[in-house]
Write a protein that holds these residues in place. Sequence first.
Motif, mmCIF file in Angstrom:
data_model
loop_
_atom_site.group_PDB
_atom_site.id
_atom_site.type_symbol
_atom_site.label_atom_id
_atom_site.label_comp_id
_atom_site.label_asym_id
_atom_site.label_seq_id
_atom_site.Cartn_x
_atom_site.Cartn_y
_atom_site.Cartn_z
ATOM 1 N N VAL A 157 -1.648 0.692 -4.887
ATOM 2 C CA VAL A 157 -0.741 -0.397 -4.540
ATOM 3 C C VAL A 157 0.461 -0.320 -5.472
ATOM 4 O O VAL A 157 0.296 -0.235 -6.685
ATOM 5 C CB VAL A 157 -1.439 -1.767 -4.667
ATOM 6 C CG1 VAL A 157 -0.423 -2.904 -4.608
ATOM 7 C CG2 VAL A 157 -2.484 -1.940 -3.563
ATOM 8 N N ASN A 158 1.654 -0.308 -4.894
ATOM 9 C CA ASN A 158 2.881 -0.194 -5.692
ATOM 10 C C ASN A 158 2.824 1.005 -6.640
ATOM 11 O O ASN A 158 3.285 0.953 -7.779
ATOM 12 C CB ASN A 158 3.150 -1.486 -6.466
ATOM 13 C CG ASN A 158 3.582 -2.613 -5.548
ATOM 14 O OD1 ASN A 158 2.937 -2.895 -4.548
ATOM 15 N ND2 ASN A 158 4.671 -3.273 -5.874
ATOM 16 N N GLY A 159 2.230 2.089 -6.139
ATOM 17 C CA GLY A 159 2.199 3.328 -6.899
ATOM 18 C C GLY A 159 1.164 3.405 -8.000
ATOM 19 O O GLY A 159 1.127 4.390 -8.735
ATOM 20 N N SER A 160 0.316 2.384 -8.129
ATOM 21 C CA SER A 160 -0.679 2.361 -9.206
ATOM 22 C C SER A 160 -2.060 2.011 -8.654
ATOM 23 O O SER A 160 -2.167 1.349 -7.616
ATOM 24 C CB SER A 160 -0.279 1.339 -10.278
ATOM 25 O OG SER A 160 0.988 1.646 -10.827
ATOM 26 N N PRO A 161 -3.126 2.415 -9.359
ATOM 27 C CA PRO A 161 -4.471 2.066 -8.920
ATOM 28 C C PRO A 161 -4.665 0.554 -8.846
ATOM 29 O O PRO A 161 -4.204 -0.190 -9.715
ATOM 30 C CB PRO A 161 -5.370 2.677 -10.001
ATOM 31 C CG PRO A 161 -4.562 3.806 -10.557
ATOM 32 C CD PRO A 161 -3.143 3.309 -10.533
ATOM 33 N N LEU B 176 0.867 -1.172 0.000
ATOM 34 C CA LEU B 176 0.000 0.000 0.000
ATOM 35 C C LEU B 176 0.911 1.231 0.000
ATOM 36 O O LEU B 176 1.790 1.350 0.862
ATOM 37 C CB LEU B 176 -0.890 0.003 1.243
ATOM 38 C CG LEU B 176 -1.988 1.061 1.298
ATOM 39 C CD1 LEU B 176 -3.059 0.763 0.253
ATOM 40 C CD2 LEU B 176 -2.623 1.095 2.687
ATOM 41 N N THR B 177 0.730 2.115 -0.983
ATOM 42 C CA THR B 177 1.636 3.259 -1.116
ATOM 43 C C THR B 177 0.857 4.568 -1.106
ATOM 44 O O THR B 177 -0.323 4.618 -1.436
ATOM 45 C CB THR B 177 2.462 3.163 -2.414
ATOM 46 O OG1 THR B 177 1.589 2.862 -3.520
ATOM 47 C CG2 THR B 177 3.517 2.075 -2.311
ATOM 48 N N ALA B 178 1.554 5.643 -0.739
ATOM 49 C CA ALA B 178 0.946 6.966 -0.671
ATOM 50 C C ALA B 178 0.901 7.601 -2.062
ATOM 51 O O ALA B 178 1.527 7.121 -3.007
ATOM 52 C CB ALA B 178 1.740 7.850 0.293
ATOM 53 N N GLU C 63 -0.146 -14.681 3.335
ATOM 54 C CA GLU C 63 1.181 -14.358 3.855
ATOM 55 C C GLU C 63 1.790 -13.152 3.134
ATOM 56 O O GLU C 63 2.776 -12.578 3.604
ATOM 57 C CB GLU C 63 2.103 -15.571 3.717
ATOM 58 C CG GLU C 63 1.666 -16.752 4.589
ATOM 59 C CD GLU C 63 2.547 -17.967 4.401
ATOM 60 O OE1 GLU C 63 3.393 -17.961 3.471
ATOM 61 O OE2 GLU C 63 2.383 -18.937 5.170
ATOM 62 N N LYS C 64 1.211 -12.770 1.981
ATOM 63 C CA LYS C 64 1.721 -11.634 1.213
ATOM 64 C C LYS C 64 0.855 -10.383 1.366
ATOM 65 O O LYS C 64 1.075 -9.404 0.652
ATOM 66 C CB LYS C 64 1.813 -11.998 -0.278
ATOM 67 C CG LYS C 64 2.866 -13.046 -0.603
ATOM 68 C CD LYS C 64 2.991 -13.212 -2.099
ATOM 69 C CE LYS C 64 4.108 -14.179 -2.460
ATOM 70 N NZ LYS C 64 4.283 -14.301 -3.919
ATOM 71 N N LEU C 65 -0.109 -10.417 2.266
ATOM 72 C CA LEU C 65 -1.048 -9.304 2.385
ATOM 73 C C LEU C 65 -0.838 -8.484 3.653
ATOM 74 O O LEU C 65 -1.728 -7.739 4.074
ATOM 75 C CB LEU C 65 -2.484 -9.830 2.328
ATOM 76 C CG LEU C 65 -2.869 -10.547 1.028
ATOM 77 C CD1 LEU C 65 -4.280 -11.113 1.124
ATOM 78 C CD2 LEU C 65 -2.758 -9.606 -0.172
ATOM 79 N N THR C 66 0.328 -8.609 4.259
ATOM 80 C CA THR C 66 0.574 -7.924 5.530
ATOM 81 C C THR C 66 0.948 -6.455 5.351
ATOM 82 O O THR C 66 0.939 -5.693 6.314
ATOM 83 C CB THR C 66 1.701 -8.631 6.309
ATOM 84 O OG1 THR C 66 2.889 -8.637 5.503
ATOM 85 C CG2 THR C 66 1.321 -10.065 6.639
ATOM 86 N N HIS C 67 1.265 -6.039 4.101
ATOM 87 C CA HIS C 67 1.685 -4.661 3.870
ATOM 88 C C HIS C 67 0.630 -3.847 3.114
ATOM 89 O O HIS C 67 0.961 -2.886 2.414
ATOM 90 C CB HIS C 67 3.020 -4.618 3.120
ATOM 91 C CG HIS C 67 4.201 -4.902 3.989
ATOM 92 N ND1 HIS C 67 4.462 -6.160 4.474
ATOM 93 C CD2 HIS C 67 5.176 -4.089 4.492
ATOM 94 C CE1 HIS C 67 5.566 -6.127 5.218
ATOM 95 N NE2 HIS C 67 6.000 -4.891 5.249
ATOM 96 N N VAL C 68 -0.644 -4.247 3.246
ATOM 97 C CA VAL C 68 -1.711 -3.468 2.616
ATOM 98 C C VAL C 68 -2.616 -2.829 3.658
ATOM 99 O O VAL C 68 -3.652 -2.256 3.342
ATOM 100 C CB VAL C 68 -2.563 -4.326 1.638
ATOM 101 C CG1 VAL C 68 -1.715 -4.767 0.471
ATOM 102 C CG2 VAL C 68 -3.165 -5.530 2.342
ATOM 103 N N ALA C 69 -2.221 -2.922 4.938
ATOM 104 C CA ALA C 69 -2.986 -2.289 6.015
ATOM 105 C C ALA C 69 -2.522 -0.870 6.264
ATOM 106 O O ALA C 69 -3.301 -0.012 6.688
ATOM 107 C CB ALA C 69 -2.887 -3.120 7.281
ATOM 108 N N SER C 70 -1.256 -0.592 6.001
ATOM 109 C CA SER C 70 -0.719 0.756 6.201
ATOM 110 C C SER C 70 0.286 1.043 5.089
ATOM 111 O O SER C 70 0.878 0.127 4.509
ATOM 112 C CB SER C 70 -0.041 0.879 7.572
ATOM 113 O OG SER C 70 1.012 -0.058 7.704
#
Length: 298
Positions: free
Chosen positions: A247-251, A92-94, A284-291
Motif C-alpha cells: 500500500v502506497n509503495g510499502s508493506p 494498492l500499488t504494484a 469511503e477511503k477503501l475504494t482504491h485497495v481492490a486494484s
Amino acid sequence: MSDPAADRATEAFVAHRNLLFTVAYEMLGSAADAEDVLQETWLRWVEADVRQVRDPRAYLVRITTRQSLNRLRALKRRKEAYVGQWLPEPLLTASDVAEDVELAESVSMALMLVLESLTPTERAVFVLREVFDVGYDEIAEAVGKTPAAVRQIAHRARRHVDARRPRRTASPGESWAALESFRRALETGDPRDLLDVLAPDVVLVSDGGGLKRAALHPVVGADKVVRFYLGGIGKVDATVTTHPTLVNGSPALVVRLDGRLDGVMALRVEDACITGLYFVRNPEKLTHVASETPLTLR
C-alpha cells in the motif's frame, strides 16, 4: 473525420495521466479528489491551443497544480469538520512503486501525514520541487508566486518536513520482516508478542471518519497501542484475518472481518521496530485497495 489537434491533445494527456494523478494525489492525499482534479485538468487542456504548447508535460502539470491547490483549500475545510483523525486514502500499488525508493517514500503514509501539516502553497511547492524536481520558475508560474518567493517557501517547507519525517527509512527486507512479525502477533493476540515488535514510543493513528470505531486522537506508547487493539478489533465477534500487501509503495496489512474488508493498516518501520501504525477503517477511503493504482514520478 478525426481532428489532428484533438488527437494530439488526447495522446499527450493519456501519456502523462499517471504522472498527473501522482502529482494531484501527493498534494491532496485523496485519490477521489485527485481523480476529480484530473477531470478538471482534462477540460482545461482540451480548451487550450495545443499547437502553441511547447511542453505538454509542463503545461499539464501546471494545470494540475492549480486545480489541486483550489481543491486543497476546500479539502482543508472538510478536514476541519472531520470526525477524529484524518489519514490519506490508501492505494494498492504494484511492486514497481516499492522498487522506486524515491517514489515509495514520497507516497508513504508517514510522509503523506507530515505533508498535512504544511499550508496548501507550501505543500504544492514541496511536492513539485522535492518530489518531481520541477524548476523554481515553473513552480512560480503554477502557484502564482515569484521565483524568489518560491525558493523561500521551498526552504521553509523542506525544513519543516525534515524535522518530522522518519529518521531512517527501513529497507524493504526490514519492513517485510517487521510486518510478518506483527501479523503473527495479531493472530495470536498475545500482548507480549505485540510488545516485542512495537517500539516503546510507537504511535497509532486510526481513521474511521465517524463511520467505524477509531481513536479520536493518536495513541502513543506500546502498552496503550496494545490495549487499544485488544480492546477493539481483538474483541469483535468475528474472524479477523490479515493479508500482507503493498500500500502506497510499502508493506501493509489488509484487515478483514469474516471475509469482509474492514481496513488497511500501513506501518512505519525504523531500526527493525514498528514506530508508526496508520489504520484506515473509513469505508469511503477503501475504494482504491481492490486494484492497483499506477503511480510515477516521470
